[in-house]
Design an enzyme around this catalytic site. Structure first.
Site: not given
Ligand SMILES: *Cc1c(COP(=O)(O)O)cnc(C)c1O
Length: 390
Positions: A52, A104, A176, A201
């Protein structure tokens, strides 16, 4: 580890954290599938006590990720949203957070449902620097949360300018960077304090892992998030970290291929008679094109467009594509297509969605790295199917 600072990012993705195993020479790093580690004497260990807290496979991935954003520290979690959850826990109760209005859908839901009673959020159009200045004066935020390009409207915020404002007012800035990946955009170098990614992604790129990470140069903020991760426990499994380490090796060539295909499809769609309009930061018609050129090293693989017609036409189009898989998510090698109003952005209230421009004829593409002619043909067949039905 070799001096990674001077390496090109295309080399870093392969070599940083990817050194051969010292014990066996195995060219690929082992998966340390273990929960605990033997100590030679109570409290005496090699830095690994319990998975962890730390795991050598995850450490390798964190070293790699930090190098890509030219950051001192990186931390990996089990999903993008769990990383954001840790970050939200790092702020004192009642912290004022100024946030982009087109983030998002899952981020929006996290902020407005889970954290609405802990912090104060204000959502504004951060592409308008004057709006940001005004909100900073009136709302007096302690945190600015940006996403650029946004999802699905691909709005571009000037990271440098907004971070200048943040610095002047001692506001902590977060970006982000999921849509661009560190290959096309490096917000820390533009003045941001912290970068976050959904590794699900582009970073992993193969649609087989969910994961999140953050990178920063602030030792104290990293320590805070590490302590929260250790206390709350949303760590990524060693196997998933290993998969990301494997996927990330091709980040450079994948991003180049995504953008080459996306650029061609965006231009083609723009001249297509069945299309109302196209949003892609690489097009001159995009209102943020100049800023995109200034702060991004490429325009990415995401395209949003409005098909001529309404819900009926978009549904038919989405049912008729074959290569483009109808699915949420993005950033994998395979092309995906989706309908934000019904799918990814269903958690955003309809009136807010419409204010943002997320209409029923809006379609989002995550352009993969398949052959361009096959992709175009697939879209053309779907356009023809709408025409026939009319
Ligand atoms: C998918 C996504 C998230 C969330 O991430 P997860 O891995 O699905 O929890 C946050 N910000 C953006 C821009 C995303 O495309």
């Amino acid at each position: 580890m070799a001096k990674s600072k001077n390496m090109h990012i295309a080399t870093k993705v392969i070599h940083v954290g990817g050194e051969p195993d010292k014990e066996t020479g195995s060219i690929m790093p082992p998966i340390f599938q273990t929960s605990t580690y033997v100590q030679s004497s109570p409290g005496k260990h090699s830095g690994y006590e319990y998975t962890r807290s730390h795991n050598p496979t995850r450490t390798r991935l964190e070293d790699n990720l930090a190098s890509l954003e030219n950051a001192k520290h990186a931390l990996v979690t089990a999903s993008g949203l769990s990383m954001m959850t840790l970050i939200m826990h790092a702020f004192a109760k009642g912290t004022k957070i100024l946030c982009g209005d087109d983030v998002y859908g899952g981020t929006y839901r996290l902020f407005t449902t889970v954290f609405k009673d802990f912090h104060e959020f204000k959502f504004i159009d951060t592409t308008d620097v004057k709006e940001v200045e005004k909100a900073v004066k009136e709302f007096k935020p302690k945190v600015i949360w940006l996403e650029t390009p946004t999802n699905p409207m691909l709005k571009i915020t000037d990271i440098f300018k907004v971070c200048q404002i943040a610095k002047k007012h001692k506001i902590q800035s977060f970006v982000d960077n999921t849509f661009m990946s560190p290959y096309f955009q490096r917000p820390l170098e533009l003045g941001a304090d912290v970068v976050v990614h959904s590794m699900t992604k582009y970073i992993n790129g193969h649609s087989d892992v969910v994961g999140g990470c953050m990178m920063t140069n602030s030792k104290s903020f990293y320590n805070k998030i590490f302590t929260l991760q250790n206390s709350i426990g949303p760590q990524q499994s060693p196997f998933d970290s290993w998969l990301v380490l494997r996927g990330i090796k091709t980040l450079a060539i994948r991003m180049e291929a995504h953008q080459k295909n996306a650029m061609e499809i965006a231009k083609w769609l723009e001249s297509h008679k069945m299309v109302e309009s196209v949003i892609y930061p690489g097009l001159k018609s995009h209102p943020g094109h100049k800023i995109a050129k200034k702060q991004m090293l490429g325009f990415g693989g995401m395209i949003t467009f409005f098909v001529k017609g309404g819900l009926k036409e978009s549904k038919r189009f989405l049912e008729k594509v074959k290569l483009f898989a109808l699915a949420e998510s993005l950033g994998g090698v395979e092309s995906l297509i989706e309908h934000p109003a019904i799918m990814t952005h269903a958690s955003v209230p309809k009136n807010i969605r419409e204010d943002l421009g997320i209409k029923d004829n809006l379609i989002r593409l995550s352009v993969g790295i398949e052959n361009i002619h096959d992709l175009k043909e697939d879209l053309e067949n779907a356009f023809n199917a709408i025409k026939k039905k009319k």
